[in-house]
Design a protein around this motif. Structure first.
Motif, mmCIF file in Angstrom:
data_model
loop_
_atom_site.group_PDB
_atom_site.id
_atom_site.type_symbol
_atom_site.label_atom_id
_atom_site.label_comp_id
_atom_site.label_asym_id
_atom_site.label_seq_id
_atom_site.Cartn_x
_atom_site.Cartn_y
_atom_site.Cartn_z
ATOM 1 N N LEU A 146 -28.654 12.329 43.168
ATOM 2 C CA LEU A 146 -28.231 12.402 44.259
ATOM 3 C C LEU A 146 -27.139 11.713 44.720
ATOM 4 O O LEU A 146 -25.968 12.315 45.234
ATOM 5 C CB LEU A 146 -28.916 12.170 45.149
ATOM 6 C CG LEU A 146 -30.382 12.468 45.665
ATOM 7 C CD1 LEU A 146 -31.575 11.758 46.256
ATOM 8 C CD2 LEU A 146 -30.348 13.788 45.910
ATOM 9 N N MET A 164 -30.624 17.499 52.085
ATOM 10 C CA MET A 164 -30.658 17.820 50.682
ATOM 11 C C MET A 164 -31.704 18.614 51.213
ATOM 12 O O MET A 164 -32.824 18.259 51.575
ATOM 13 C CB MET A 164 -30.897 16.773 50.681
ATOM 14 C CG MET A 164 -31.996 15.966 50.820
ATOM 15 S SD MET A 164 -34.079 16.365 49.691
ATOM 16 C CE MET A 164 -33.048 15.830 48.049
ATOM 17 N N THR A 171 -41.324 16.222 46.120
ATOM 18 C CA THR A 171 -40.865 15.471 46.558
ATOM 19 C C THR A 171 -41.926 14.070 47.148
ATOM 20 O O THR A 171 -43.514 15.434 46.831
ATOM 21 C CB THR A 171 -40.496 15.604 48.540
ATOM 22 O OG1 THR A 171 -39.786 14.286 49.119
ATOM 23 C CG2 THR A 171 -41.427 16.285 49.256
ATOM 24 N N THR A 179 -34.411 9.794 50.207
ATOM 25 C CA THR A 179 -33.434 9.704 50.433
ATOM 26 C C THR A 179 -33.210 9.518 52.078
ATOM 27 O O THR A 179 -32.189 9.359 52.760
ATOM 28 C CB THR A 179 -34.346 11.726 50.900
ATOM 29 O OG1 THR A 179 -35.017 11.370 51.145
ATOM 30 C CG2 THR A 179 -34.334 12.273 49.329
ATOM 31 N N GLU A 182 -30.981 7.491 51.408
ATOM 32 C CA GLU A 182 -29.125 7.687 51.704
ATOM 33 C C GLU A 182 -28.659 8.373 52.598
ATOM 34 O O GLU A 182 -27.392 9.045 52.846
ATOM 35 C CB GLU A 182 -29.250 8.545 50.330
ATOM 36 C CG GLU A 182 -29.778 8.354 48.629
ATOM 37 C CD GLU A 182 -27.992 7.096 48.151
ATOM 38 O OE1 GLU A 182 -27.118 7.751 49.009
ATOM 39 O OE2 GLU A 182 -28.619 6.636 47.603
ATOM 40 N N LEU A 184 -29.980 11.371 53.896
ATOM 41 C CA LEU A 184 -30.557 12.544 53.605
ATOM 42 C C LEU A 184 -31.326 12.666 54.247
ATOM 43 O O LEU A 184 -33.032 12.398 53.741
ATOM 44 C CB LEU A 184 -30.372 13.101 52.376
ATOM 45 C CG LEU A 184 -28.748 12.466 51.647
ATOM 46 C CD1 LEU A 184 -29.856 12.518 49.939
ATOM 47 C CD2 LEU A 184 -27.315 13.150 51.822
ATOM 48 N N GLN A 186 -34.643 15.974 54.056
ATOM 49 C CA GLN A 186 -35.216 17.029 53.376
ATOM 50 C C GLN A 186 -35.419 17.723 53.534
ATOM 51 O O GLN A 186 -36.217 17.930 55.061
ATOM 52 C CB GLN A 186 -36.114 16.033 52.391
ATOM 53 C CG GLN A 186 -36.147 14.666 51.801
ATOM 54 C CD GLN A 186 -37.321 14.827 51.064
ATOM 55 O OE1 GLN A 186 -37.770 14.571 49.839
ATOM 56 N NE2 GLN A 186 -38.317 13.396 51.839
#
Length: 264
Positions: A146, A164, A171, A179, A182, A184, A186
């Motif tokens: 990532l 993302m 996942t 995530t 970060e 992000l 999903q």
């Protein structure tokens, strides 16, 4: 710096960006994409870069609780057919979401395509560096996949990605936690066109044409047949009264980090 010199300075900065990003030792190099003539207007590009600094993505408001909205999403690029896809979308003022692979961005002649994706107002998302099943990797490898993609996209475009798509939709709690760290969300999908399996434009167009209000449609811009199908997809869904939106526009805001989305 004088205001009039800002676009030229930004353009010079972008042109100096390297394509070198740390890779895992066992990773194979991405195949070089065939050369094709690309005409880039430096003045237009500079204006786009200034626009990015002012805020991205450009704000468009849709009430998808009332409208028939559909989000077209394209994975695994940028590839040799992505530029033509962007031309088709631009002709109709359609915005989409592109989940890019870091190694494909690195192979894209200085990032011309990824910069155009952002400059044309599309949403861009992280699809990892090399397309592994993230749920099968150690945490450190998930972070690298990532982070490396985040770094190269940010250096080339100035954009901090907020969405993302885990390759293969694979996942788990570990990926969810990373995530979230970060920042992000999903993004999965509700309609899979299986365009990677059936590389026939008419079949892909027919499947995509079955979208329902609130659908997130999975496509791949690396396949010629998929790009060939896009005009028919746009025609079919337009006739049904659909509004084409990015993933974030579908929800009316940036989706929440770590959370998994499949449709509105």
């Amino acid at each position: 710096m004088r205001v009039w010199a800002l676009p030229l300075a930004l353009l010079a900065l972008v042109s100096c960006v390297t394509q070198s990003v740390p890779r895992r030792q066992q990773q194979s190099r991405a195949p070089a994409m065939p050369a094709r003539p690309v005409v880039v207007d430096p003045v237009a590009l500079a204006k786009r870069l200034v626009s990015m600094q002012a805020g991205w993505p450009r704000s468009r408001k849709f009430d998808c609780a009332r409208l028939k909205c559909v989000a077209l999403t394209f994975d695994d690029g940028p590839g040799e057919h992505t530029w033509r896809l962007l031309d088709e979308l631009s002709k109709r003022d359609v915005r989409a979401t592109f989940f890019v692979l870091g190694q494909m961005v690195a192979a894209d002649r200085g990032g011309q395509t990824v910069r155009r994706i952002v400059g044309d107002g599309h949403e861009i998302g992280n699809h990892s560096w090399s397309h592994p099943a993230l749920s099968g990797l150690p945490l450190e490898e998930v972070k690298r996949e990532l982070k490396h993609t985040e770094e190269i996209v940010r250096r080339l475009t100035g954009v901090r990605m907020r969405v993302m798509r885990p390759p293969y939709g694979a996942t788990d709690k570990k990926v969810e936690a990373e995530t979230r760290r970060e920042g992000l969300a999903q993004i999965l999908w509700s309609l899979d066109t299986l365009d990677w399996q059936d590389r026939v434009a008419s079949i892909v167009a027919k499947r995509a044409g079955d979208a329902k209000p609130g659908s997130i449609v999975l496509l791949h811009d690396i396949h010629r047949s998929t790009v060939d199908a896009v005009p028919a997809v746009l025609d079919t869904l337009s006739k049904k009264g659909y509004t084409f939106v990015t993933v974030s526009e579908l929800y009316g805001k940036t989706p929440a980090p770590g959370r998994t989305y499949t449709e509105r």
